[in-house]
Write an enzyme that holds these catalytic residues in place. Structure first.
Site, PDB file in Angstrom:
ATOM      1  CG  HIS A 109      -8.643  -5.283  -0.789  1.00 26.20           C
ATOM      2  ND1 HIS A 109      -7.973  -4.778  -0.832  1.00 26.20           N
ATOM      3  CD2 HIS A 109      -8.560  -6.343   0.008  1.00 26.20           C
ATOM      4  CE1 HIS A 109      -7.089  -4.974   0.388  1.00 26.20           C
ATOM      5  NE2 HIS A 109      -7.247  -5.953   0.779  1.00 26.20           N
TER       6      HIS A 109
ATOM      7  CE1 TYR B  83      -3.745  -2.470   0.773  1.00 28.90           C
ATOM      8  CE2 TYR B  83      -2.302  -3.256   2.447  1.00 28.90           C
ATOM      9  CZ  TYR B  83      -3.325  -3.287   2.064  1.00 28.90           C
ATOM     10  OH  TYR B  83      -5.003  -4.583   2.006  1.00 28.90           O
TER      11      TYR B  83
ATOM     12  CG  ASP C 275      -8.247  -3.196  -4.007  1.00 32.09           C
ATOM     13  OD1 ASP C 275      -7.725  -2.467  -2.545  1.00 32.09           O
ATOM     14  OD2 ASP C 275      -8.286  -3.793  -3.593  1.00 32.09           O
TER      15      ASP C 275
END
Ligand SMILES: Cc1cc2nc3c(=O)[nH]c(=O)nc-3n(C[C@H](O)[C@H](O)[C@H](O)COP(=O)(O)O)c2cc1C
Ligand SMILES: CCCCCCCCCCCCCCC(=O)C(=O)O
Length: 363
Positions: A251, A133, A161
């Site tokens: 996800h 991330y 996402d």
């Protein structure tokens, strides 16, 4: 009897603390996206071809320079030591033995260098990709990228996402909001902002933009894939930005509950990309036939998340090996039944909606 994924899921449920099982199993909100990921596959059927002379089959695919023995890879899932004391290295050994890619995550409970070492102990050229991330402070992201490069990862998978963390109602009900003592996101240790005894927290950053991705790409020579693309407009931007691959994903239903099933989003993304970069898919893949449907609709490979955690929780490395071998054998079987000799033989003409009366017309 050979245990199926359903058996392994049940074994995992019996072995795990219910809070951990629900953390692995759960989705966001009312879990519609979670449910739909699997249900949408059930609404699709394969229309097999016959007499194609496919006596020998080659399941391998090449993605971003890495050769996979089959078009199924291991998607990144957090905290493997919650499932089994050996954690990510056990998953890495099993994945290397299957000859496919493990995407290890920044939320791993074992440092990335130990994960790549475990994979390479089984197979010298085992491919391990690193999922991250993007962090709000670029120096933290850069330190993570250097860590992954030094560990020998061969691609970066940037999850896009998650500008904010999904609202997971099962976790809220259990009050499950921290790791048990002794477990930590080990890749976050020693980064700028971490203290000696405490790894830095993983931040979700709603302020990120394509500028941040551009900065990342300028800082590394590793291929960069984006994970969590659902909109064809974003796929077009990604191709124009020079991204090396996309992973169509909601996800595992853990972020936007109102998102479509991954398999429903795939065709428009594949059309937007038009073969310029590989498009992968994860979410709800539970059988070799699901992988075949996804490939027919434009994916180059699929990822599995929860099934690997079930295998790991049920039987450690052996359990993960079993999951990957089941998917390989099923995919090979379905390919043969569809008259295919390789993944490239699967095209959109083979997929029809179940119950569609005009599904069998000539294409
Ligand atoms: C317990 C769990 C943890 C996850 N952790 C991450 C993560 O750290 N990073 C990420 O990009 N995706 C994460 N995911 C999402 C998976 O990469 C993947 O998109 C999803 O699990 C695919 O759906 P499936 O579980 O139906 O196969 C996680 C999923 C689960 C179930
Ligand atoms: C096991 C305790 C749950 C902790 C929840 C709060 C921590 C937020 C930051 C962790 C990021 C880990 C990402 C995992 C993921 O993508 C997913 O679960 O899905």
């Amino acid at each position: 009897m050979i245990p199926t994924l359903t058996d392994l899921r049940e074994r995992a449920r019996k072995r795990l603390d219910p809070r951990v099982y629900d953390f692995f199993e759960g989705g966001a909100g009312g879990e519609t996206a979670l449910h739909e990921n699997e249900a949408a596959f059930r609404r699709l059927a394969l229309l097999p071809r016959v007499l194609r002379g496919a006596a020998t089959r080659d399941l391998s695919v090449t993605l971003c320079g890495d050769r996979l023995a089959m078009p199924v890879l291991v998607s990144p899932t957090a905290f493997h030591r919650l499932a089994h004391p050996e954690g990510e290295p056990a998953t890495a050994r099993a994945t290397a033995a299957a000859g496919t890619v493990l995407v290890t995550g920044m939320a791993a409970t074992v440092p990335v260098a130990e994960v790549t070492a475990a994979a390479r102990a089984v197979q010298a050229d085992a491919a391990v990709w690193f999922q991250l991330y993007l962090q709000p402070e670029p120096e933290v992201t850069l330190a993570l990228v250097r860590r992954a490069e030094r560990a020998g990862c061969t691609a970066l998978v940037v999850t896009v996402d998650s500008p904010v963390f999904g609202r997971r109602e099962r976790d809220a009900r259990h009050g499950f909001d921290d790791l048990p003592a002794g477990l930590a996101a080990e890749n976050m240790r020693g980064l700028p902002g971490a203290t000696d005894d405490r790894p830095r927290d993983i931040a979700m950053s709603p302020g990120l933009s394509w500028d941040d991705l551009r900065r990342l790409r300028a800082q590394t020579r590793l291929p960069v894939l984006l994970k969590g693309i659902l909109h064809p407009g974003d796929a077009r931007i990604a191709v124009a930005e020079g991204v090396d691959g996309l992973l169509v994903s909601n996800h595992g239903g853990r972020q936007l509950d109102a998102a479509p099933a991954s398999i429903e989003a795939l065709p428009a993304v594949a059309e937007a990309v038009a073969g310029r970069i590989p498009v992968l898919l994860d979410g709800g893949v539970r059988r070799g036939s699901d992988a075949a449907v996804a490939l027919a609709l434009g994916a180059s490979a699929v990822g599995v998340g929860r099934p690997v955690l079930w295998g790991l929780a049920a039987d450690g490395e052996k359990g993960v090996r079993h999951v990957l071998e089941l998917l390989r054998a099923e995919f090979d079987h379905v390919l043969a039944l569809c008259g295919g000799g390789s993944p490239a033989d699967l095209g959109p003409d083979l997929v029809v909606a179940r119950g569609s009366v005009r599904g069998g017309e000539a294409r």
